[in-house]
Structure formats: C-alpha cells, structure tokens
Design a protein around this motif. Sequence first.
Motif: not given
Length: 102
Positions: A63, A65-66, A69
Amino acid sequence: MTGYDMPRGTMLLTNMWAMHRDPMLWKEPERFKPERFEEQGEDTALAQRFVCFALGSMIQCFEWRRVDGKCVDMAEGKGASMPKATPLRAMCKARPIVGKVM
C-alpha cells in the motif's frame, strides 16, 4: 496466456528463473549470452516485461502513501532518462497477503 480467471485477492507469482532458461525460447539457455538481447524481434522485450512484472508486484504487494500529502510534482529534471525535478517521497506498507505468500 488467455482463458484464466483469477479470483479477487489472488497474488500471482511468475517463475522468472524458469522463463529465462526455457529451451523453447532461448538457444543455449544455461549460457550467459547478453548479446542475445541485442537482436531485434520479440525476444528484445524481455527487459520491458521484467519492469512491468516488478512494478506490478510492487503495486500488488504494498500500500503506497505520499509522505507529505501533497500532489505529486510531475515536472521533469535534466537528464536522458527524464528524472523527476523533485524526487518522489512515498511510504509503503506490506499488504496482509504478502505474509502468507512469502
């Protein structure tokens, strides 16, 4: 290959070792002969297939994610390989299925 249905959540692993040593595909498959990839034709797409396999595995197994954000900056930097102007910072977390397979 066609005609295979993969149930949702299935992790597909490819035996690259066997593919690289298949005598139906390669002359003298056990010998180190990098020049075999210099020829034009279907066999030269091996690197492209491997990159797709590696990228697909990373997408399937983790998975992503940055970190900050923010949206990804797609500006190009200088260089022949079109590097990113701002390096991508991301975090990954192994999906639960990876523990069952590995």
